[in-house]
Design a protein around this motif. Sequence first.
Motif, PDB file in Angstrom:
ATOM      1  N   THR A 307       0.708  -0.962   0.014  1.00 17.14           N
ATOM      2  CA  THR A 307       0.104   0.027  -0.009  1.00 17.14           C
ATOM      3  C   THR A 307       0.716   1.065   0.021  1.00 17.14           C
ATOM      4  OG1 THR A 307      -1.852  -1.097   1.224  1.00 17.14           O
ATOM      5  CG2 THR A 307      -1.952   1.094   1.249  1.00 17.14           C
ATOM      6  N   GLY A 308       0.787   2.225  -0.841  1.00 16.03           N
ATOM      7  CA  GLY A 308       1.383   3.414  -1.095  1.00 16.03           C
ATOM      8  C   GLY A 308       0.479   4.394  -1.579  1.00 16.03           C
ATOM      9  N   LYS A 337       4.328   7.357  -0.789  1.00 15.13           N
ATOM     10  CA  LYS A 337       4.422   7.113   0.749  1.00 15.13           C
ATOM     11  C   LYS A 337       4.019   5.775   1.073  1.00 15.13           C
ATOM     12  CE  LYS A 337       4.353  12.133   1.942  1.00 15.13           C
ATOM     13  NZ  LYS A 337       3.782  13.169   2.840  1.00 15.13           N
ATOM     14  N   PHE A 338       4.905   5.103   1.761  1.00 15.82           N
ATOM     15  CA  PHE A 338       4.788   3.659   1.966  1.00 15.82           C
ATOM     16  C   PHE A 338       4.540   3.648   3.619  1.00 15.82           C
ATOM     17  CE2 PHE A 338       6.700   2.822  -1.737  1.00 15.82           C
ATOM     18  CZ  PHE A 338       6.134   2.156  -2.510  1.00 15.82           C
ATOM     19  N   SER A 339       4.261   2.742   4.209  1.00 17.95           N
ATOM     20  CA  SER A 339       3.750   2.757   5.666  1.00 17.95           C
ATOM     21  C   SER A 339       5.466   2.425   6.155  1.00 17.95           C
ATOM     22  CB  SER A 339       3.006   1.487   6.122  1.00 17.95           C
ATOM     23  OG  SER A 339       3.524   0.397   5.825  1.00 17.95           O
ATOM     24  N   LEU A 362      12.963   4.029  -0.100  1.00 15.32           N
ATOM     25  CA  LEU A 362      14.478   3.846   0.453  1.00 15.32           C
ATOM     26  C   LEU A 362      14.232   3.560   2.019  1.00 15.32           C
ATOM     27  CD1 LEU A 362      15.909   7.356  -0.817  1.00 15.32           C
ATOM     28  CD2 LEU A 362      16.106   5.201  -1.627  1.00 15.32           C
ATOM     29  N   PRO A 363      15.201   2.839   2.646  1.00 16.03           N
ATOM     30  CA  PRO A 363      15.210   2.630   3.945  1.00 16.03           C
ATOM     31  C   PRO A 363      15.427   3.993   4.854  1.00 16.03           C
ATOM     32  CG  PRO A 363      17.381   2.046   3.165  1.00 16.03           C
ATOM     33  CD  PRO A 363      16.472   2.521   1.869  1.00 16.03           C
ATOM     34  N   SER A 364      14.886   3.896   5.947  1.00 12.26           N
ATOM     35  CA  SER A 364      14.818   5.283   6.693  1.00 12.26           C
ATOM     36  C   SER A 364      15.634   5.484   7.783  1.00 12.26           C
ATOM     37  CB  SER A 364      13.273   5.586   7.155  1.00 12.26           C
ATOM     38  OG  SER A 364      12.828   4.551   7.788  1.00 12.26           O
ATOM     39  N   ILE A 365      15.966   6.310   8.359  1.00  8.50           N
ATOM     40  CA  ILE A 365      16.895   6.567   9.632  1.00  8.50           C
ATOM     41  C   ILE A 365      16.394   7.446  10.535  1.00  8.50           C
ATOM     42  CG2 ILE A 365      19.296   7.150  10.382  1.00  8.50           C
ATOM     43  CD1 ILE A 365      20.597   6.374   7.593  1.00  8.50           C
ATOM     44  N   HIS A 430       7.013   4.240  18.187  1.00  6.25           N
ATOM     45  CA  HIS A 430       6.757   5.678  18.056  1.00  6.25           C
ATOM     46  C   HIS A 430       7.344   6.266  16.660  1.00  6.25           C
ATOM     47  CE1 HIS A 430       4.982   6.482  21.930  1.00  6.25           C
ATOM     48  NE2 HIS A 430       5.615   5.488  22.273  1.00  6.25           N
ATOM     49  N   LEU A 431       8.615   5.659  16.194  1.00  6.77           N
ATOM     50  CA  LEU A 431       9.156   6.367  15.214  1.00  6.77           C
ATOM     51  C   LEU A 431       9.129   5.462  13.915  1.00  6.77           C
ATOM     52  CD1 LEU A 431      12.418   7.615  16.687  1.00  6.77           C
ATOM     53  CD2 LEU A 431      10.312   8.905  16.077  1.00  6.77           C
ATOM     54  N   ARG A 432       9.197   4.111  13.981  1.00 10.32           N
ATOM     55  CA  ARG A 432       9.045   3.183  12.934  1.00 10.32           C
ATOM     56  C   ARG A 432       9.889   3.419  11.933  1.00 10.32           C
ATOM     57  NH1 ARG A 432       2.808   1.912  12.072  1.00 10.32           N
ATOM     58  NH2 ARG A 432       3.683   0.909  10.169  1.00 10.32           N
TER      59      ARG A 432
END
Length: 693
Positions: A307-308, A337-339, A362-365, A430-432
């Motif tokens: 889902t995006g 925007k993905f979950s 992209l992976p998130s930091i 909280h930040l995922r």
Amino acid sequence: MPLMLLCFCLLFQDEITSEALDTNTRGDRFQQAVKVYNSVQRDQSRRLFETLVAELEDKQDRSEDEQLILVESLKFLGVLSYPDGTRAYFERLIRFEPTYEASPNDLPPKIVAEFDRLKKSLVATLTVKVTDSTDFSALADVTLTVDGREVGTFSGEGTFDVLSGTRLIALRKANYTEYQETRDIDPGEQTSLEATLARTKARLVFTTVPTEVNIFVNDQPAGKTDQPLRFDYRNAIRSLGLSEDQAASTSIDNMEPGTYTLRFEKPCFKTAVFTMPIEELKEILVKPIRLEPSEALLSVSTPKEATGIVFLDQTRIGILPIEQHAVCPGEYTLRVKFSDGEFVKRIRIEDGAHAQLTAEPLPSIAWFGLQSREEGDPPEDPSKLMNGLSAWNVISVDPHNTNKVPVNPFAILFGERTMSEMDRASLTRHLRMDLYVAARVVRKKVVIRHLEVAFWTPLSDQIQVVSFDFRAFDRFREMLNQMDRLPELVRPWLGLQVGRREGLPGCEVLAVNPQSPFHNSISAGQVIEKLNGVPLRRPDELATAAKRALVRVHVGDRMVEGAPVTTLAEVAFDPVNACPQASLAMFEKLAKYNPDPLVRLSARFNQARFQFFLGDYKEAFDIFSTMTLDFPYGINQGTLYYYQGLCFQKLKLPTEAVAAFNQVLNYPHATLFHADGPKAAFWAETELKNPNF
């Protein structure tokens, strides 16, 4: 922004009203002055009006709003000073605005009479008539200026109030010479002036369908068709079966004789380009220009169901998958925007094209900044380096903001080697994010400072803390560069095993894998003399050559060709120079969203390997035991059984480990590291013979 006209009711014997504009500080102060005056605080309001006049009277570049505030303030001061000081203020008003009219609807009759008597003694009437010097036709849109100040615009003939005295009168019109004359003008009299202007430039007049079309002359912006349709084009537009509101006009002045390239552009319409010769200095009406609609299609998908929400620039266009969405050709920022991440790409869609894109986030930091305080800051800004990562989405979080992080990340990430399930859940919920990075500056050996950086991912409970001496800060930058590089999850393979020949040129073929692209053309025992036309000296040169799309091998007098086969590869686990937690996060994203199914498979496999090396044996086994690698060579199902056996060993399950290692023996072509790596069966047998098993 123009000031809005506001009516204020003022009291002076009878009601007095005024109009004022209010968009800036002076407008606010003018309103305040009027309000004070209405409250019958005459002295205070006088001071406010006089301050405004003092600021504006000598200002050379007054705006239209400031001119109005100045004139209105002088009017109020004239009213306040009645009868003795009225004439002085009204005279200053008339000199600033000779065309000003005192309305009996706004001022008492005696004030209007005083103003009119004064104006008659100072102002004269000037009638101006202007014609073309060629055919003596009346000219339209002529601007009259007196002493450098614009008085008004007229067509053919105009009548204006001007101050008496010796005045410099100028007449201007686009594409014509300027007329200037000094005249003595008597108060209360009517003065006439006739002038002819000579054309010096041409004017191009355009009408387009649709409206708001951008025009370029020789690739330079020249305006847009944003004016009402000219009368002379109405019949032409009607003959096209169009209504007048579908077209608009504009003109371009100051055109010299010559040939010009004209371009007409509007989003969602095809661009029109043509050349235009100008041979005469006249107004040229160009035929109506009609732009054809232009459209393209956009489809957005993901390799797997996910889902995006899809945005094109700032406009939401739907939820994945997007199928043949109609868009205007042009450049856009596509954002999905993905979950669990975001995909951002700048795209250009050509007219009539169908752009088909695969979105992988992209992976998130989560970057927890620096806790330097009194210890000092590192020589470079780590936050800038973190935000410069091109393969990651970075979010900076204040570690002390308990609204986002209900736990102290420094205490968690620097206090232990592993993280408790409660702490993992707290940060993740909280930040995922895919990766968490926290940095702090510490003092070591009294004067030497270090940057301590902690890495953690929800995929593992292992915390990696690395310390960088400020004198070797390049190590931190290099670690970030390593994180930012996409890992090599697949590698090309030729399926040839060769050996060096002592004292002889070329390499001897020791074995040819049945899946090799050269299986039917090369046999064991033959000698490869050249590789892509270059003498073959070392066996490892084959691996380098395999990176090409086509490999040519010279065996004796023959030259054979083969396309390398893409195979799985193991990514080196290097916790000293790289960050395995970051690699885990990258593998997880690639395994979900990469468009290449082989890359997705390899990423999942390498994720399990890294979790094994980090000590997350159960998580690693869960992946190894649920994957299937249906390859007859290289990294295949036998490789998975080998890693399953290692996991069972670490989990203290010897019976299950023996069974897994025995399964490896059924896959003689299974390898470790890559398709040319060591046989997995050999290492499985070694483990089975280990007396400490």
